[in-house]
Design an enzyme around this catalytic site. Structure first.
Site: not given
Length: 294
Positions: A57-59, A126, A173, A183
């Site tokens: 993921h990225y935040t 993340e 994701h 993401d």
């Protein structure tokens, strides 16, 4: 075999313990003083790990806010990789928010290779990254700094090694929820992870062979592409209808394996990449039977 013995009165527990002294036993006492013993001298042959997927993921927010959200709100991840990790003895420091033995709430409604609700069967990472940044000149994406990429590679390689996670089960994701997530984005370093031994990537020579001289931008058969992506792992219709849902699935695949163009158009190069991945990782996968279009 699991030996469980409730002791009431206590003398029964002592007798049971004496009888099991030659086996590999552990004992556990509950709050109500009920005791049982487990015999681990026999091990079942058919078992595997509960952890079968690694999800990236990225935040979309900075590190401080990410840690606040992921520890206080109804969402979580096992690990958070800072964009600029601090170091200890020359090694990157990575936040671990959830033990790997516990389920983190990072995947939500999701599906991959027939498994749904991946929270129960995955580890979520993340990566601190703002993701898409809209400017007057158009949308741009925040890059992943080299020190962050190095840290995520170290972490991911350790996880896939310990849990024997296959390359096709290292996903984003957007792969497991293409209808609602984008993401970790088109700048995520999938190829660098692959080069380090994490995740899947098509062989360029096979892609060229599968193109078979076609114009990479030429339209391709929608149903055939849907079927290939479904075999690879995506949740997608295979009815040959190119609608918004199919476009989002195609775009998710392209964002992962052809980030230079993730428009979601069903073109020959996307088809060739999908076939190259199947040739490499799923050579014995059975194609879905063709169904007439509605």
């Amino acid at each position: 075999m699991q030996i469980q013995k409730r002791q009431k009165p206590k003398t029964l527990a002592l007798l049971a313990l004496a009888a099991l002294t030659t086996t590999a036993c552990t004992t556990s006492t509950l709050k109500d003083h009920t005791t049982y013993y487990t015999d681990t001298s026999r091990v079942a042959q058919y078992q595997d790990t509960r952890i079968r997927f690694l999800v990236m993921h990225y935040t979309e927010i900075d590190e401080k806010e990410s840690l606040d959200v992921l520890t206080k709100e109804q969402v979580s991840a096992h690990y958070v990789v800072p964009d600029h990790p601090k170091e200890k003895h020359g090694e990157p420091i990575i936040w671990q928010l959830v033990p790997e033995s516990q389920r983190a709430w990072h995947a939500g409604i999701s599906s991959w290779q027939g498994t749904t609700e991946l929270n129960a069967a995955s580890i979520g990472i993340e990566n601190v990254n703002l993701g898409p940044v809209d400017t007057p000149q158009g949308r741009t994406w925040q890059p992943y700094p080299p020190e962050q990429v190095d840290a995520m590679i170290r972490l991911a390689k350790d996880i896939v090694t310990r849990y024997n996670i296959p390359p096709t089960r290292v996903v984003g994701h957007s792969d497991i929820a293409p209808q609602r997530k984008i993401d970790p984005g088109p700048l995520f370093p999938w190829k660098q992870l692959y080069d380090a031994g994490v995740g899947a990537w098509p062989d360029e020579a096979t892609v060229t062979k599968e193109l078979a001289g076609r114009d990479p931008n030429a339209p391709t058969d929608v149903r055939a592409l849907q079927q290939k992506l479904a075999r690879y792992g995506y949740e997608t219709a295979t009815d040959g209808v190119f609608d918004d849902k199919s476009r989002r699935v195609f775009a998710a695949f392209q964002m992962h394996f052809r980030p230079a163009d993730y428009s979601g158009n069903p073109d020959a190069q996307t088809d060739a990449i999908a076939q190259a991945l199947l040739d490499k990782y799923m050579p014995n996968a059975t194609p879905e039977p063709a169904r007439p279009a509605p």
